[in-house]
Design a protein around this motif. Structure first.
Motif, mmCIF file in Angstrom:
data_model
loop_
_atom_site.group_PDB
_atom_site.id
_atom_site.type_symbol
_atom_site.label_atom_id
_atom_site.label_comp_id
_atom_site.label_asym_id
_atom_site.label_seq_id
_atom_site.Cartn_x
_atom_site.Cartn_y
_atom_site.Cartn_z
ATOM 1 N N ARG A 1 1.231 -1.159 -0.266
ATOM 2 C CA ARG A 1 0.037 0.188 -0.143
ATOM 3 C C ARG A 1 0.404 1.436 -0.300
ATOM 4 N NH1 ARG A 1 -5.027 2.117 -0.889
ATOM 5 N NH2 ARG A 1 -5.154 4.359 0.954
ATOM 6 N N GLU A 2 2.276 1.351 1.191
ATOM 7 C CA GLU A 2 2.481 2.462 0.590
ATOM 8 C C GLU A 2 3.359 2.498 0.036
ATOM 9 O OE1 GLU A 2 3.119 4.846 3.506
ATOM 10 O OE2 GLU A 2 1.228 4.135 4.448
ATOM 11 N N SER A 3 4.471 2.041 -0.917
ATOM 12 C CA SER A 3 4.726 1.456 -1.577
ATOM 13 C C SER A 3 3.927 2.387 -3.399
ATOM 14 C CB SER A 3 4.732 -0.085 -2.300
ATOM 15 O OG SER A 3 3.779 -0.259 -3.120
ATOM 16 N N SER A 4 2.832 2.151 -3.160
ATOM 17 C CA SER A 4 2.229 3.132 -4.281
ATOM 18 C C SER A 4 1.312 3.914 -4.131
ATOM 19 C CB SER A 4 1.449 2.135 -5.560
ATOM 20 O OG SER A 4 0.869 2.645 -6.831
ATOM 21 N N ARG A 5 0.793 5.099 -2.880
ATOM 22 C CA ARG A 5 0.012 5.824 -2.719
ATOM 23 C C ARG A 5 -1.001 6.363 -3.590
ATOM 24 N NH1 ARG A 5 -0.817 5.102 2.851
ATOM 25 N NH2 ARG A 5 -2.646 6.361 2.642
ATOM 26 N N PRO A 6 -2.635 6.616 -3.991
ATOM 27 C CA PRO A 6 -3.605 7.049 -4.358
ATOM 28 C C PRO A 6 -3.150 8.241 -3.332
ATOM 29 C CG PRO A 6 -4.025 5.487 -2.661
ATOM 30 C CD PRO A 6 -2.979 5.445 -2.380
ATOM 31 N N GLU A 7 -4.247 8.938 -5.096
ATOM 32 C CA GLU A 7 -3.819 10.322 -4.824
ATOM 33 C C GLU A 7 -4.744 10.514 -3.189
ATOM 34 O OE1 GLU A 7 -6.740 13.909 -6.848
ATOM 35 O OE2 GLU A 7 -6.295 12.494 -7.939
ATOM 36 N N LYS A 8 -6.579 9.505 -3.040
ATOM 37 C CA LYS A 8 -7.148 9.219 -2.498
ATOM 38 C C LYS A 8 -7.135 8.371 -1.306
ATOM 39 C CE LYS A 8 -10.592 12.570 -4.751
ATOM 40 N NZ LYS A 8 -11.689 12.714 -5.483
ATOM 41 N N GLU A 9 -7.167 8.770 -0.359
ATOM 42 C CA GLU A 9 -7.149 7.313 0.912
ATOM 43 C C GLU A 9 -8.132 6.426 0.942
ATOM 44 O OE1 GLU A 9 -4.562 7.325 3.535
ATOM 45 O OE2 GLU A 9 -3.260 8.432 1.067
ATOM 46 N N ASP A 10 -9.500 6.736 -0.121
ATOM 47 C CA ASP A 10 -10.405 5.530 0.265
ATOM 48 C C ASP A 10 -10.414 4.643 -0.969
ATOM 49 O OD1 ASP A 10 -11.365 7.535 -1.436
ATOM 50 O OD2 ASP A 10 -13.556 7.808 -0.825
ATOM 51 N N THR A 11 -9.694 4.992 -1.701
ATOM 52 C CA THR A 11 -9.206 4.062 -3.290
ATOM 53 C C THR A 11 -7.837 3.587 -3.398
ATOM 54 O OG1 THR A 11 -8.378 5.875 -3.888
ATOM 55 C CG2 THR A 11 -10.597 6.103 -4.089
ATOM 56 N N CYS A 12 -7.712 2.677 -3.992
ATOM 57 C CA CYS A 12 -6.101 1.847 -4.111
ATOM 58 C C CYS A 12 -5.403 2.847 -5.212
ATOM 59 C CB CYS A 12 -6.371 0.888 -3.664
ATOM 60 S SG CYS A 12 -6.379 -0.009 -5.725
ATOM 61 N N SER A 13 -4.192 2.776 -5.999
ATOM 62 C CA SER A 13 -3.921 3.208 -6.986
ATOM 63 C C SER A 13 -4.326 1.835 -8.231
ATOM 64 C CB SER A 13 -2.242 3.126 -7.184
ATOM 65 O OG SER A 13 -1.343 2.118 -6.934
ATOM 66 N N MET A 14 -4.869 1.383 -7.933
ATOM 67 C CA MET A 14 -5.289 0.254 -8.991
ATOM 68 C C MET A 14 -6.276 1.076 -9.851
ATOM 69 S SD MET A 14 -5.314 -2.322 -11.305
ATOM 70 C CE MET A 14 -6.589 -3.516 -12.166
ATOM 71 N N CYS A 15 -7.534 1.456 -9.184
ATOM 72 C CA CYS A 15 -9.039 1.877 -9.453
ATOM 73 C C CYS A 15 -9.585 3.220 -9.064
ATOM 74 C CB CYS A 15 -10.259 1.050 -8.535
ATOM 75 S SG CYS A 15 -10.294 -1.035 -8.508
ATOM 76 N N GLY A 16 -8.651 3.972 -8.444
ATOM 77 C CA GLY A 16 -9.420 5.175 -8.108
ATOM 78 C C GLY A 16 -10.313 5.149 -8.306
ATOM 79 N N ASN A 17 -10.877 6.737 -8.740
ATOM 80 C CA ASN A 17 -12.458 6.796 -8.229
ATOM 81 C C ASN A 17 -12.822 5.794 -9.234
ATOM 82 O OD1 ASN A 17 -12.075 8.822 -7.167
ATOM 83 N ND2 ASN A 17 -11.853 10.146 -8.689
ATOM 84 N N PHE A 18 -12.831 5.201 -9.862
ATOM 85 C CA PHE A 18 -13.391 3.744 -10.423
ATOM 86 C C PHE A 18 -14.027 2.215 -9.600
ATOM 87 C CE2 PHE A 18 -12.020 5.691 -14.516
ATOM 88 C CZ PHE A 18 -12.845 5.424 -15.006
ATOM 89 N N CYS A 19 -12.971 2.570 -8.118
ATOM 90 C CA CYS A 19 -13.330 1.360 -7.135
ATOM 91 C C CYS A 19 -14.958 0.779 -7.029
ATOM 92 C CB CYS A 19 -12.717 2.774 -5.838
ATOM 93 S SG CYS A 19 -13.279 1.125 -4.624
ATOM 94 N N ALA A 20 -14.759 0.025 -7.356
ATOM 95 C CA ALA A 20 -16.004 -0.673 -7.510
ATOM 96 C C ALA A 20 -17.228 -0.630 -5.859
ATOM 97 C CB ALA A 20 -16.675 -2.042 -7.689
ATOM 98 N N VAL A 21 -15.931 -1.055 -4.597
ATOM 99 C CA VAL A 21 -16.598 -1.046 -3.244
ATOM 100 C C VAL A 21 -17.062 -0.018 -2.709
ATOM 101 C CG1 VAL A 21 -16.137 -1.384 -0.974
ATOM 102 C CG2 VAL A 21 -15.142 -2.903 -2.698
#
Length: 435
Positions: free
Chosen positions: A398-418
Protein backbone atom coordinates in the motif's frame (compact mmCIF):
# COMPACT_ATOMS: atom_id res chain seq x y z
CA UNK A 1 0.70 -40.05 37.02
CA UNK A 2 -2.58 -41.79 36.26
CA UNK A 3 -1.82 -42.12 32.55
CA UNK A 4 1.19 -42.63 30.27
CA UNK A 5 0.24 -40.87 27.03
CA UNK A 6 -2.51 -38.52 25.88
CA UNK A 7 -4.09 -41.48 24.10
CA UNK A 8 -4.00 -43.53 27.30
CA UNK A 9 -5.63 -40.66 29.19
CA UNK A 10 -8.40 -40.38 26.60
CA UNK A 11 -9.08 -44.10 26.80
CA UNK A 12 -9.27 -43.88 30.60
CA UNK A 13 -11.66 -40.93 30.48
CA UNK A 14 -9.10 -38.48 31.89
CA UNK A 15 -9.47 -34.96 30.46
CA UNK A 16 -5.92 -33.59 30.52
CA UNK A 17 -4.91 -29.89 30.59
CA UNK A 18 -3.57 -30.35 27.05
CA UNK A 19 -6.93 -31.68 25.88
CA UNK A 20 -8.68 -28.72 27.51
CA UNK A 21 -6.59 -26.25 25.53
CA UNK A 22 -7.14 -28.09 22.26
CA UNK A 23 -10.89 -28.45 22.83
CA UNK A 24 -11.19 -24.71 23.42
CA UNK A 25 -9.16 -23.81 20.30
CA UNK A 26 -11.09 -26.22 18.10
CA UNK A 27 -14.59 -25.46 19.46
CA UNK A 28 -14.92 -29.17 20.17
CA UNK A 29 -16.84 -30.86 22.95
CA UNK A 30 -14.46 -32.56 25.42
CA UNK A 31 -16.19 -35.93 25.07
CA UNK A 32 -15.95 -35.77 21.29
CA UNK A 33 -12.25 -34.88 21.43
CA UNK A 34 -11.51 -37.72 23.85
CA UNK A 35 -13.44 -40.21 21.71
CA UNK A 36 -11.43 -39.24 18.62
CA UNK A 37 -8.15 -39.47 20.56
CA UNK A 38 -9.06 -42.86 22.00
CA UNK A 39 -9.53 -44.12 18.42
CA UNK A 40 -6.24 -42.58 17.26
CA UNK A 41 -7.96 -40.19 14.84
CA UNK A 42 -6.77 -37.11 16.74
CA UNK A 43 -3.40 -36.68 18.45
CA UNK A 44 -1.82 -34.07 20.72
CA UNK A 45 1.97 -34.43 20.37
CA UNK A 46 3.50 -33.21 23.64
CA UNK A 47 6.55 -34.84 25.24
CA UNK A 48 6.40 -34.75 29.04
CA UNK A 49 9.83 -33.09 29.09
CA UNK A 50 8.74 -30.24 26.76
CA UNK A 51 7.02 -28.19 29.46
CA UNK A 52 6.89 -24.86 27.54
CA UNK A 53 4.79 -26.30 24.70
CA UNK A 54 1.54 -24.73 23.54
CA UNK A 55 -0.52 -27.88 22.82
CA UNK A 56 -2.19 -28.36 19.45
CA UNK A 57 -4.27 -31.18 18.09
CA UNK A 58 -3.84 -32.91 14.75
CA UNK A 59 -6.66 -34.70 12.98
CA UNK A 60 -8.80 -34.27 9.88
CA UNK A 61 -11.73 -33.03 12.03
CA UNK A 62 -9.62 -30.18 13.41
CA UNK A 63 -8.06 -27.09 11.85
CA UNK A 64 -5.22 -27.98 9.50
CA UNK A 65 -1.82 -27.32 11.09
CA UNK A 66 1.51 -26.57 9.46
CA UNK A 67 5.07 -27.68 10.13
CA UNK A 68 8.28 -25.78 9.36
CA UNK A 69 11.43 -27.73 8.49
CA UNK A 70 14.79 -26.16 9.32
CA UNK A 71 18.21 -27.08 10.69
CA UNK A 72 21.91 -26.96 9.95
CA UNK A 73 23.81 -28.67 7.14
CA UNK A 74 27.51 -29.22 6.43
CA UNK A 75 27.55 -26.16 4.16
CA UNK A 76 25.56 -23.89 6.51
CA UNK A 77 26.03 -24.41 10.25
CA UNK A 78 24.86 -21.04 11.62
CA UNK A 79 22.73 -21.91 14.67
CA UNK A 80 21.82 -18.26 15.20
CA UNK A 81 20.29 -18.12 11.74
CA UNK A 82 18.31 -21.30 12.46
CA UNK A 83 17.05 -19.82 15.74
CA UNK A 84 16.01 -16.67 13.87
CA UNK A 85 14.00 -18.89 11.53
CA UNK A 86 12.41 -20.61 14.53
CA UNK A 87 11.37 -17.32 16.10
CA UNK A 88 9.94 -16.03 12.82
CA UNK A 89 8.06 -19.29 12.28
CA UNK A 90 6.42 -19.15 15.70
CA UNK A 91 5.53 -15.47 15.27
CA UNK A 92 3.95 -16.27 11.91
CA UNK A 93 1.71 -18.98 13.28
CA UNK A 94 3.51 -22.28 12.59
CA UNK A 95 2.32 -24.94 15.02
CA UNK A 96 5.36 -27.21 14.64
CA UNK A 97 9.09 -26.95 14.05
CA UNK A 98 10.98 -29.92 12.66
CA UNK A 99 14.71 -29.88 13.29
CA UNK A 100 16.44 -31.64 10.41
CA UNK A 101 19.97 -30.65 11.45
CA UNK A 102 22.65 -32.83 9.89
CA UNK A 103 25.82 -31.12 11.11
CA UNK A 104 27.27 -29.43 14.18
CA UNK A 105 26.14 -29.63 17.81
CA UNK A 106 22.69 -30.97 17.03
CA UNK A 107 21.82 -31.87 20.62
CA UNK A 108 22.52 -28.35 21.88
CA UNK A 109 20.15 -26.91 19.27
CA UNK A 110 17.50 -29.58 19.90
CA UNK A 111 17.53 -29.02 23.67
CA UNK A 112 17.31 -25.27 23.20
CA UNK A 113 14.18 -25.78 21.12
CA UNK A 114 12.48 -28.04 23.64
CA UNK A 115 13.36 -25.72 26.53
CA UNK A 116 12.34 -22.44 24.89
CA UNK A 117 10.02 -23.00 21.91
CA UNK A 118 6.24 -23.30 22.41
CA UNK A 119 5.69 -25.07 19.07
CA UNK A 120 5.62 -28.84 18.72
CA UNK A 121 9.18 -30.03 18.06
CA UNK A 122 9.89 -32.88 15.65
CA UNK A 123 13.12 -34.60 14.62
CA UNK A 124 14.42 -37.40 12.42
CA UNK A 125 16.73 -39.51 14.63
CA UNK A 126 18.29 -41.30 11.66
CA UNK A 127 19.97 -38.04 10.56
CA UNK A 128 21.30 -37.38 14.02
CA UNK A 129 22.74 -40.89 14.38
CA UNK A 130 25.04 -40.29 11.42
CA UNK A 131 26.18 -36.99 12.99
CA UNK A 132 26.44 -38.29 16.55
CA UNK A 133 28.43 -41.47 15.92
CA UNK A 134 30.62 -39.85 13.27
CA UNK A 135 31.54 -43.10 11.59
CA UNK A 136 30.88 -44.96 8.37
CA UNK A 137 27.19 -45.66 7.79
CA UNK A 138 27.68 -49.42 7.53
CA UNK A 139 29.46 -49.47 10.90
CA UNK A 140 26.49 -48.10 12.86
CA UNK A 141 24.84 -50.95 14.76
CA UNK A 142 21.15 -51.66 15.17
CA UNK A 143 21.51 -50.90 18.88
CA UNK A 144 23.02 -47.51 18.14
CA UNK A 145 20.11 -46.52 15.89
CA UNK A 146 17.64 -47.25 18.70
CA UNK A 147 19.75 -45.44 21.31
CA UNK A 148 19.41 -42.23 19.31
CA UNK A 149 15.62 -42.56 19.46
CA UNK A 150 15.84 -42.68 23.27
CA UNK A 151 18.19 -39.68 23.31
CA UNK A 152 15.70 -37.59 21.34
CA UNK A 153 12.87 -38.64 23.63
CA UNK A 154 14.93 -37.67 26.68
CA UNK A 155 15.69 -34.31 25.06
CA UNK A 156 11.97 -33.50 24.92
CA UNK A 157 11.07 -34.04 21.26
CA UNK A 158 7.30 -34.21 20.72
CA UNK A 159 7.27 -36.24 17.52
CA UNK A 160 9.84 -38.24 15.60
CA UNK A 161 9.93 -39.41 12.03
CA UNK A 162 10.86 -43.10 12.10
CA UNK A 163 11.45 -44.80 8.74
CA UNK A 164 10.11 -48.20 9.78
CA UNK A 165 7.99 -49.05 6.73
CA UNK A 166 10.89 -49.80 4.41
CA UNK A 167 11.80 -53.30 5.58
CA UNK A 168 13.52 -56.06 3.63
CA UNK A 169 10.30 -57.03 1.90
CA UNK A 170 9.56 -53.46 0.82
CA UNK A 171 13.13 -53.07 -0.41
CA UNK A 172 12.75 -56.17 -2.60
CA UNK A 173 9.60 -54.75 -4.14
CA UNK A 174 11.35 -51.45 -4.77
CA UNK A 175 14.21 -53.19 -6.61
CA UNK A 176 11.74 -55.18 -8.71
CA UNK A 177 9.78 -52.04 -9.64
CA UNK A 178 12.39 -49.45 -10.45
CA UNK A 179 11.48 -45.80 -10.46
CA UNK A 180 12.35 -42.79 -12.53
CA UNK A 181 13.65 -40.99 -9.39
CA UNK A 182 14.46 -43.88 -7.00
CA UNK A 183 14.14 -43.10 -3.26
CA UNK A 184 14.22 -39.35 -2.53
CA UNK A 185 13.61 -39.46 1.22
CA UNK A 186 16.89 -38.70 3.00
CA UNK A 187 16.08 -41.03 5.88
CA UNK A 188 14.70 -43.64 3.54
CA UNK A 189 17.83 -43.62 1.38
CA UNK A 190 20.07 -43.88 4.45
CA UNK A 191 18.28 -46.89 5.93
CA UNK A 192 17.97 -48.56 2.50
CA UNK A 193 21.72 -48.18 1.99
CA UNK A 194 22.40 -49.48 5.51
CA UNK A 195 20.27 -52.59 4.88
CA UNK A 196 21.97 -53.21 1.54
CA UNK A 197 25.47 -52.88 3.03
CA UNK A 198 24.86 -54.92 6.18
CA UNK A 199 22.27 -57.43 4.96
CA UNK A 200 20.31 -56.78 8.17
CA UNK A 201 16.66 -55.91 8.69
CA UNK A 202 15.69 -52.27 9.23
CA UNK A 203 16.25 -51.85 13.00
CA UNK A 204 13.35 -49.39 13.29
CA UNK A 205 11.08 -52.14 11.98
CA UNK A 206 12.77 -55.02 13.80
CA UNK A 207 12.77 -53.28 17.18
CA UNK A 208 9.54 -51.37 16.74
CA UNK A 209 8.15 -52.59 20.08
CA UNK A 210 11.16 -51.20 21.92
CA UNK A 211 10.65 -47.85 20.19
CA UNK A 212 7.02 -47.92 21.30
CA UNK A 213 8.11 -48.45 24.91
CA UNK A 214 10.32 -45.36 24.67
CA UNK A 215 7.46 -43.34 23.18
CA UNK A 216 5.10 -44.51 25.87
CA UNK A 217 7.54 -43.49 28.62
CA UNK A 218 7.90 -39.90 27.35
CA UNK A 219 4.65 -39.55 25.36
CA UNK A 220 6.41 -39.10 22.05
CA UNK A 221 4.22 -39.23 18.95
CA UNK A 222 5.58 -41.41 16.17
CA UNK A 223 5.44 -39.96 12.68
CA UNK A 224 5.75 -43.05 10.53
CA UNK A 225 8.03 -41.90 7.73
CA UNK A 226 7.34 -42.35 4.03
CA UNK A 227 10.73 -43.56 2.86
CA UNK A 228 9.15 -44.48 -0.48
CA UNK A 229 7.31 -41.24 -1.10
CA UNK A 230 7.41 -40.27 -4.79
CA UNK A 231 10.02 -37.70 -5.82
CA UNK A 232 8.49 -36.95 -9.21
CA UNK A 233 5.05 -37.17 -10.77
CA UNK A 234 5.94 -40.31 -12.72
CA UNK A 235 6.58 -42.30 -9.51
CA UNK A 236 3.35 -41.33 -7.71
CA UNK A 237 1.08 -44.06 -6.34
CA UNK A 238 3.42 -46.86 -7.40
CA UNK A 239 3.92 -50.31 -5.86
CA UNK A 240 6.65 -49.21 -3.42
CA UNK A 241 4.60 -46.31 -2.05
CA UNK A 242 1.50 -48.45 -1.47
CA UNK A 243 3.48 -51.42 -0.11
CA UNK A 244 5.08 -49.15 2.49
CA UNK A 245 1.70 -47.65 3.40
CA UNK A 246 0.31 -51.15 4.04
CA UNK A 247 3.20 -51.81 6.42
CA UNK A 248 2.65 -48.47 8.18
CA UNK A 249 -1.00 -49.38 8.66
CA UNK A 250 0.02 -52.61 10.38
CA UNK A 251 2.50 -50.75 12.60
CA UNK A 252 -0.18 -48.20 13.49
CA UNK A 253 -2.31 -50.92 15.07
CA UNK A 254 0.68 -52.16 17.06
CA UNK A 255 1.33 -48.65 18.35
CA UNK A 256 -2.27 -48.13 19.38
CA UNK A 257 -2.14 -51.37 21.37
CA UNK A 258 0.49 -49.64 23.54
CA UNK A 259 -1.38 -46.29 23.64
CA UNK A 260 1.26 -44.57 21.49
CA UNK A 261 0.07 -41.66 19.35
CA UNK A 262 0.71 -42.05 15.63
CA UNK A 263 0.59 -40.02 12.45
CA UNK A 264 1.43 -41.16 8.94
CA UNK A 265 3.65 -39.29 6.50
CA UNK A 266 2.67 -39.01 2.86
CA UNK A 267 3.69 -37.74 -0.55
CA UNK A 268 5.59 -36.09 -2.03
CA UNK A 269 5.30 -35.28 -5.74
CA UNK A 270 1.92 -36.21 -7.18
CA UNK A 271 -0.39 -35.20 -10.04
CA UNK A 272 -3.30 -33.13 -8.80
CA UNK A 273 -5.88 -35.70 -9.92
CA UNK A 274 -4.34 -38.43 -7.73
CA UNK A 275 -4.29 -36.53 -4.41
CA UNK A 276 -7.88 -37.11 -3.25
CA UNK A 277 -7.62 -40.84 -3.99
CA UNK A 278 -4.34 -41.05 -2.07
CA UNK A 279 -5.97 -39.47 0.98
CA UNK A 280 -8.72 -42.08 0.87
CA UNK A 281 -6.20 -44.91 0.48
CA UNK A 282 -4.27 -43.65 3.50
CA UNK A 283 -7.37 -43.33 5.66
CA UNK A 284 -8.36 -46.87 4.76
CA UNK A 285 -4.97 -48.58 5.07
CA UNK A 286 -3.93 -46.63 8.19
CA UNK A 287 -7.28 -46.74 9.95
CA UNK A 288 -7.93 -43.00 10.08
CA UNK A 289 -4.64 -41.99 11.72
CA UNK A 290 -3.75 -38.33 11.07
CA UNK A 291 -1.96 -37.80 7.76
CA UNK A 292 1.09 -35.53 7.47
CA UNK A 293 1.96 -34.53 3.89
CA UNK A 294 4.93 -32.85 2.24
CA UNK A 295 3.13 -30.73 -0.32
CA UNK A 296 2.08 -32.64 -2.35
CA UNK A 297 4.04 -30.91 -5.09
CA UNK A 298 1.83 -31.04 -8.18
CA UNK A 299 4.38 -30.35 -10.93
CA UNK A 300 8.12 -30.96 -11.22
CA UNK A 301 9.00 -27.93 -13.35
CA UNK A 302 8.94 -25.03 -10.86
CA UNK A 303 12.18 -24.82 -8.85
CA UNK A 304 12.11 -21.48 -7.07
CA UNK A 305 8.32 -21.59 -6.87
CA UNK A 306 7.66 -24.88 -5.10
CA UNK A 307 5.98 -23.05 -2.22
CA UNK A 308 3.22 -22.42 -4.77
CA UNK A 309 3.13 -25.94 -6.27
CA UNK A 310 2.95 -27.41 -2.75
CA UNK A 311 0.25 -24.98 -1.60
CA UNK A 312 -1.93 -26.11 -4.50
CA UNK A 313 -1.41 -29.77 -3.60
CA UNK A 314 -1.64 -29.14 0.13
CA UNK A 315 -5.04 -27.49 -0.20
CA UNK A 316 -6.45 -30.47 -2.09
CA UNK A 317 -4.83 -32.91 0.35
CA UNK A 318 -6.17 -31.17 3.45
CA UNK A 319 -9.70 -30.72 2.11
CA UNK A 320 -9.70 -34.48 1.47
CA UNK A 321 -8.43 -35.57 4.88
CA UNK A 322 -4.80 -34.58 5.49
CA UNK A 323 -4.32 -33.08 8.95
CA UNK A 324 -0.83 -31.60 8.86
CA UNK A 325 0.98 -29.80 6.05
CA UNK A 326 4.74 -29.64 5.91
CA UNK A 327 5.61 -26.31 4.36
CA UNK A 328 7.75 -26.11 1.26
CA UNK A 329 9.86 -23.03 0.54
CA UNK A 330 11.01 -21.42 -2.74
CA UNK A 331 14.42 -22.96 -1.96
CA UNK A 332 13.12 -26.54 -2.22
CA UNK A 333 15.42 -28.71 -4.38
CA UNK A 334 17.91 -25.81 -4.59
CA UNK A 335 19.51 -24.86 -1.25
CA UNK A 336 19.02 -24.49 2.49
CA UNK A 337 16.23 -21.92 2.90
CA UNK A 338 17.06 -18.53 4.39
CA UNK A 339 14.79 -16.46 6.63
CA UNK A 340 12.91 -14.93 3.68
CA UNK A 341 12.37 -18.37 2.13
CA UNK A 342 10.97 -19.62 5.43
CA UNK A 343 8.50 -16.73 5.52
CA UNK A 344 7.34 -17.39 1.95
CA UNK A 345 6.91 -21.08 2.71
CA UNK A 346 4.94 -20.45 5.90
CA UNK A 347 2.55 -18.00 4.28
CA UNK A 348 1.89 -20.35 1.36
CA UNK A 349 1.26 -23.30 3.71
CA UNK A 350 -1.00 -21.26 5.98
CA UNK A 351 -3.06 -20.11 3.00
CA UNK A 352 -3.40 -23.73 1.87
CA UNK A 353 -4.39 -24.90 5.36
CA UNK A 354 -6.96 -22.13 5.81
CA UNK A 355 -8.47 -22.62 2.36
CA UNK A 356 -8.83 -26.34 3.07
CA UNK A 357 -10.45 -25.71 6.46
CA UNK A 358 -13.11 -23.59 4.77
CA UNK A 359 -13.66 -26.26 2.11
CA UNK A 360 -14.08 -29.06 4.65
CA UNK A 361 -16.39 -27.01 6.87
CA UNK A 362 -14.28 -26.61 10.00
CA UNK A 363 -16.42 -24.60 12.48
CA UNK A 364 -15.68 -20.85 12.42
CA UNK A 365 -12.95 -21.26 9.78
CA UNK A 366 -14.56 -18.61 7.55
CA UNK A 367 -15.08 -16.05 10.34
CA UNK A 368 -11.69 -14.51 9.55
CA UNK A 369 -12.63 -14.09 5.87
CA UNK A 370 -15.95 -12.50 6.80
CA UNK A 371 -14.15 -9.98 9.01
CA UNK A 372 -11.88 -9.11 6.09
CA UNK A 373 -14.90 -8.67 3.82
CA UNK A 374 -16.45 -6.20 6.28
CA UNK A 375 -13.18 -4.23 6.49
CA UNK A 376 -12.97 -4.10 2.69
CA UNK A 377 -16.58 -2.98 2.37
CA UNK A 378 -15.85 -0.14 4.80
CA UNK A 379 -12.56 0.66 3.01
CA UNK A 380 -10.95 0.42 6.44
CA UNK A 381 -7.31 -0.04 5.44
CA UNK A 382 -5.92 -0.45 8.94
CA UNK A 383 -8.43 -3.18 9.71
CA UNK A 384 -7.53 -4.89 6.44
CA UNK A 385 -3.84 -4.83 7.36
CA UNK A 386 -4.53 -6.19 10.84
CA UNK A 387 -6.57 -9.06 9.39
CA UNK A 388 -4.10 -9.89 6.60
CA UNK A 389 -2.19 -13.16 6.86
CA UNK A 390 0.96 -11.08 6.26
CA UNK A 391 0.24 -7.57 7.59
CA UNK A 392 3.75 -6.29 6.93
CA UNK A 393 3.62 -7.09 3.23
CA UNK A 394 0.11 -5.67 2.84
CA UNK A 395 1.16 -2.38 4.43
CA UNK A 396 4.35 -2.23 2.39
CA UNK A 397 2.49 -2.71 -0.89
CA UNK A 398 0.00 0.00 0.00
CA UNK A 399 2.77 2.43 0.97
CA UNK A 400 4.79 1.75 -2.17
CA UNK A 401 2.08 3.24 -4.40
CA UNK A 402 -0.04 5.74 -2.52
CA UNK A 403 -3.30 6.80 -4.22
CA UNK A 404 -4.49 10.37 -4.65
CA UNK A 405 -7.38 9.71 -2.29
CA UNK A 406 -7.15 7.59 0.86
CA UNK A 407 -10.44 5.76 0.25
CA UNK A 408 -9.11 4.16 -2.95
CA UNK A 409 -6.03 2.30 -4.15
CA UNK A 410 -3.76 3.18 -7.05
CA UNK A 411 -5.29 0.39 -9.15
CA UNK A 412 -8.87 1.67 -9.35
CA UNK A 413 -8.92 5.21 -7.98
CA UNK A 414 -12.38 6.70 -8.48
CA UNK A 415 -13.39 3.60 -10.44
CA UNK A 416 -13.43 1.67 -7.14
CA UNK A 417 -16.52 -0.54 -7.22
CA UNK A 418 -16.65 -0.82 -3.44
CA UNK A 419 -16.63 2.95 -2.87
CA UNK A 420 -19.11 3.62 -5.66
CA UNK A 421 -21.57 0.95 -4.51
CA UNK A 422 -21.42 2.26 -0.94
CA UNK A 423 -22.24 5.73 -2.20
CA UNK A 424 -25.04 4.85 -4.59
CA UNK A 425 -26.75 2.60 -2.03
CA UNK A 426 -26.52 5.44 0.50
CA UNK A 427 -28.35 7.69 -1.95
CA UNK A 428 -25.30 9.71 -3.00
CA UNK A 429 -24.33 10.78 -6.50
CA UNK A 430 -21.48 8.88 -8.19
CA UNK A 431 -19.48 11.07 -10.56
CA UNK A 432 -16.24 9.33 -11.36
CA UNK A 433 -14.47 11.92 -13.53
CA UNK A 434 -15.63 15.11 -11.78
CA UNK A 435 -14.44 14.21 -8.25
Amino acid sequence: MEYTTQMDAARKGIFTPEMAKVAEKEHLEPKKLMALMAEGKVIIPCNKVHTCIEPNGLGSMLKTKINVNLGTSRDLTDLNMELEKVNHAVEMGAEAIMDLSSFGDTQKFRRKLTHECPAMIGTVPIYDAVVYYHKALGKITAREWIDIVRMHAEDGVDFMTIHCGINKETAKKFKRNRRLMNIVSRGGSIIFAWMEMTGEENPFFQYFDEILDICCEYDVTLSLGDACRPGCLQDATDASQIEELITLGELTKRAWEKDVQIMIEGPGHMPLNQIAANMEIQKTLCHGAPFYVLGPIVTDIAPGYDHITSAIGGTVAAMNGASFLCYVTPAEHLRLPDVDDVKEGIIAARIAAHAADIAKGVPHAMDWDNEMAVARKKLDWNAMFDLAIDPEKARRYRESSRPEKEDTCSMCGNFCAVKNMNRILDGEIVSIFDE
